[in-house]
Scaffold this motif. Sequence first.
Motif, PDB file in Angstrom:
ATOM      1  N   VAL A  33     -71.180  13.061  19.548  1.00  0.00           N
ATOM      2  CA  VAL A  33     -70.911  14.182  20.435  1.00  0.00           C
ATOM      3  C   VAL A  33     -72.008  15.222  20.243  1.00  0.00           C
ATOM      4  N   ALA A  34     -72.526  15.743  21.336  1.00  0.00           N
ATOM      5  CA  ALA A  34     -73.508  16.824  21.289  1.00  0.00           C
ATOM      6  C   ALA A  34     -72.804  18.107  21.716  1.00  0.00           C
ATOM      7  N   GLN A  35     -72.961  19.142  20.911  1.00  0.00           N
ATOM      8  CA  GLN A  35     -72.310  20.425  21.193  1.00  0.00           C
ATOM      9  C   GLN A  35     -73.357  21.517  21.292  1.00  0.00           C
ATOM     10  N   ARG A  36     -73.065  22.500  22.151  1.00  0.00           N
ATOM     11  CA  ARG A  36     -73.955  23.649  22.272  1.00  0.00           C
ATOM     12  C   ARG A  36     -73.167  24.819  22.842  1.00  0.00           C
ATOM     13  N   VAL A  37     -73.589  26.031  22.483  1.00  0.00           N
ATOM     14  CA  VAL A  37     -72.992  27.240  23.053  1.00  0.00           C
ATOM     15  C   VAL A  37     -73.656  27.459  24.406  1.00  0.00           C
ATOM     16  N   MET A  38     -72.837  27.716  25.411  1.00  0.00           N
ATOM     17  CA  MET A  38     -73.354  28.006  26.749  1.00  0.00           C
ATOM     18  C   MET A  38     -72.681  29.271  27.276  1.00  0.00           C
ATOM     19  N   ILE A  39     -73.295  29.882  28.251  1.00  0.00           N
ATOM     20  CA  ILE A  39     -72.760  31.100  28.861  1.00  0.00           C
ATOM     21  C   ILE A  39     -71.937  30.724  30.092  1.00  0.00           C
ATOM     22  N   LEU A  40     -70.685  31.154  30.101  1.00  0.00           N
ATOM     23  CA  LEU A  40     -69.808  30.917  31.249  1.00  0.00           C
ATOM     24  C   LEU A  40     -70.238  31.855  32.373  1.00  0.00           C
ATOM     25  N   ARG A  41     -70.674  31.282  33.483  1.00  0.00           N
ATOM     26  CA  ARG A  41     -71.185  32.072  34.601  1.00  0.00           C
ATOM     27  C   ARG A  41     -70.150  32.342  35.678  1.00  0.00           C
ATOM     28  N   ALA A  42     -69.201  31.405  35.850  1.00  0.00           N
ATOM     29  CA  ALA A  42     -68.190  31.591  36.892  1.00  0.00           C
ATOM     30  C   ALA A  42     -66.963  30.761  36.556  1.00  0.00           C
ATOM     31  N   PHE A  43     -65.821  31.239  37.039  1.00  0.00           N
ATOM     32  CA  PHE A  43     -64.566  30.505  36.935  1.00  0.00           C
ATOM     33  C   PHE A  43     -63.872  30.599  38.274  1.00  0.00           C
ATOM     34  N   ASP A  44     -63.581  29.449  38.877  1.00  0.00           N
ATOM     35  CA  ASP A  44     -62.844  29.383  40.128  1.00  0.00           C
ATOM     36  C   ASP A  44     -61.378  29.172  39.758  1.00  0.00           C
ATOM     37  N   ALA A  45     -60.572  30.223  39.871  1.00  0.00           N
ATOM     38  CA  ALA A  45     -59.180  30.188  39.439  1.00  0.00           C
ATOM     39  C   ALA A  45     -58.293  29.357  40.357  1.00  0.00           C
ATOM     40  N   GLU A  46     -58.712  29.115  41.574  1.00  0.00           N
ATOM     41  CA  GLU A  46     -57.925  28.267  42.485  1.00  0.00           C
ATOM     42  C   GLU A  46     -58.183  26.786  42.235  1.00  0.00           C
ATOM     43  N   LYS A  47     -59.440  26.433  42.010  1.00  0.00           N
ATOM     44  CA  LYS A  47     -59.797  25.033  41.787  1.00  0.00           C
ATOM     45  C   LYS A  47     -59.814  24.673  40.299  1.00  0.00           C
ATOM     46  N   TRP A  48     -59.668  25.667  39.436  1.00  0.00           N
ATOM     47  CA  TRP A  48     -59.735  25.465  37.983  1.00  0.00           C
ATOM     48  C   TRP A  48     -61.044  24.752  37.631  1.00  0.00           C
ATOM     49  N   GLN A  49     -62.149  25.431  37.980  1.00  0.00           N
ATOM     50  CA  GLN A  49     -63.475  24.912  37.685  1.00  0.00           C
ATOM     51  C   GLN A  49     -64.299  25.985  36.988  1.00  0.00           C
ATOM     52  N   LEU A  50     -65.108  25.554  36.044  1.00  0.00           N
ATOM     53  CA  LEU A  50     -66.019  26.417  35.305  1.00  0.00           C
ATOM     54  C   LEU A  50     -67.439  26.145  35.808  1.00  0.00           C
ATOM     55  N   ARG A  51     -68.304  27.168  35.716  1.00  0.00           N
ATOM     56  CA  ARG A  51     -69.706  26.957  36.086  1.00  0.00           C
ATOM     57  C   ARG A  51     -70.617  27.529  35.007  1.00  0.00           C
ATOM     58  N   PHE A  52     -71.597  26.729  34.645  1.00  0.00           N
ATOM     59  CA  PHE A  52     -72.638  27.113  33.702  1.00  0.00           C
ATOM     60  C   PHE A  52     -73.986  26.859  34.358  1.00  0.00           C
ATOM     61  N   HIS A  53     -75.045  27.454  33.818  1.00  0.00           N
ATOM     62  CA  HIS A  53     -76.401  27.193  34.291  1.00  0.00           C
ATOM     63  C   HIS A  53     -77.128  26.385  33.223  1.00  0.00           C
ATOM     64  N   THR A  54     -78.035  25.517  33.657  1.00  0.00           N
ATOM     65  CA  THR A  54     -78.773  24.696  32.699  1.00  0.00           C
ATOM     66  C   THR A  54     -80.136  24.315  33.257  1.00  0.00           C
ATOM     67  N   ASP A  55     -81.015  23.934  32.364  1.00  0.00           N
ATOM     68  CA  ASP A  55     -82.311  23.398  32.758  1.00  0.00           C
ATOM     69  C   ASP A  55     -82.088  21.934  33.144  1.00  0.00           C
ATOM     70  N   ALA A  56     -82.513  21.546  34.309  1.00  0.00           N
ATOM     71  CA  ALA A  56     -82.310  20.182  34.810  1.00  0.00           C
ATOM     72  C   ALA A  56     -83.014  19.145  33.940  1.00  0.00           C
ATOM     73  N   ARG A  57     -83.968  19.587  33.119  1.00  0.00           N
ATOM     74  CA  ARG A  57     -84.694  18.667  32.239  1.00  0.00           C
ATOM     75  C   ARG A  57     -84.027  18.508  30.883  1.00  0.00           C
ATOM     76  N   SER A  58     -82.938  19.217  30.664  1.00  0.00           N
ATOM     77  CA  SER A  58     -82.252  19.209  29.375  1.00  0.00           C
ATOM     78  C   SER A  58     -81.614  17.853  29.084  1.00  0.00           C
ATOM     79  N   PRO A  59     -81.594  17.428  27.815  1.00  0.00           N
ATOM     80  CA  PRO A  59     -80.925  16.169  27.457  1.00  0.00           C
ATOM     81  C   PRO A  59     -79.452  16.132  27.870  1.00  0.00           C
ATOM     82  N   LYS A  60     -78.785  17.283  27.904  1.00  0.00           N
ATOM     83  CA  LYS A  60     -77.371  17.265  28.290  1.00  0.00           C
ATOM     84  C   LYS A  60     -77.185  16.832  29.738  1.00  0.00           C
ATOM     85  N   VAL A  61     -78.170  17.079  30.585  1.00  0.00           N
ATOM     86  CA  VAL A  61     -78.080  16.638  31.975  1.00  0.00           C
ATOM     87  C   VAL A  61     -78.075  15.110  32.023  1.00  0.00           C
ATOM     88  N   ASP A  62     -78.938  14.473  31.249  1.00  0.00           N
ATOM     89  CA  ASP A  62     -78.939  13.007  31.171  1.00  0.00           C
ATOM     90  C   ASP A  62     -77.617  12.509  30.591  1.00  0.00           C
TER      91      ASP A  62
END
Length: 192
Positions: A33-62
């Motif tokens: 398991v890979a873990q990292r601290v990220m900044i919560l950018r948005a929460f959609d309370a109706e759809k129960w979805q979280l949004r974060f920002h990331t670099d598309a080249r990051s290993p977590k994207v793969d």
Amino acid sequence: MDDARHRLSEGASNRKVPFHSPVVASLDGEGGVAQRVMILRAFDAEKWQLRFHTDARSPKVDQFDSSDAVSVLFYDKDAKIQIRVAGRAVVERDSPEADAAWNDSTTFARRCYMAEAGPSSTSQSPTSGLPAPIEGVNPSEADVAPARVNFAILRIVITKLDWLHLANEGHRRALLTFEEESREPSGQWIVP
């Protein structure tokens, strides 16, 4: 449910609260398991979805391209509230939501995506990865425009939410599960 909704909403909008910077975990592709601290950018309370920002080249994207399994751990020490989220990760590079997130960010925040090499690239010396003229500077719109290709959003569709309140008189714990289509939660109290 109301407490979880409130804390996630506040975490997305207030950088001074503990829920603003949770731990996000993915499968690392090597059985771990890979873990990292990220900044919560948005929460959609109706759809129960979280949004974060990331670099598309990051290993977590793969990692999320290989397995969309994700978990997020939030903890507020003072309130003694822990929320564990399980869900599906969706990485969006070229979507209206990704475009809006990019445009809503400051140029100083977008500067992070100007790194010449992607996250986790090796270096001969300590580096931010940013071009020297940009380091410590608030760049212009023209400066950051080419970096848009490196920006992505990580949307997490919550499938389970485990809420725990730690208390001397006795802990309390609840579990919410979410219907895939309707996103309607169903909950039950469980033993901590």
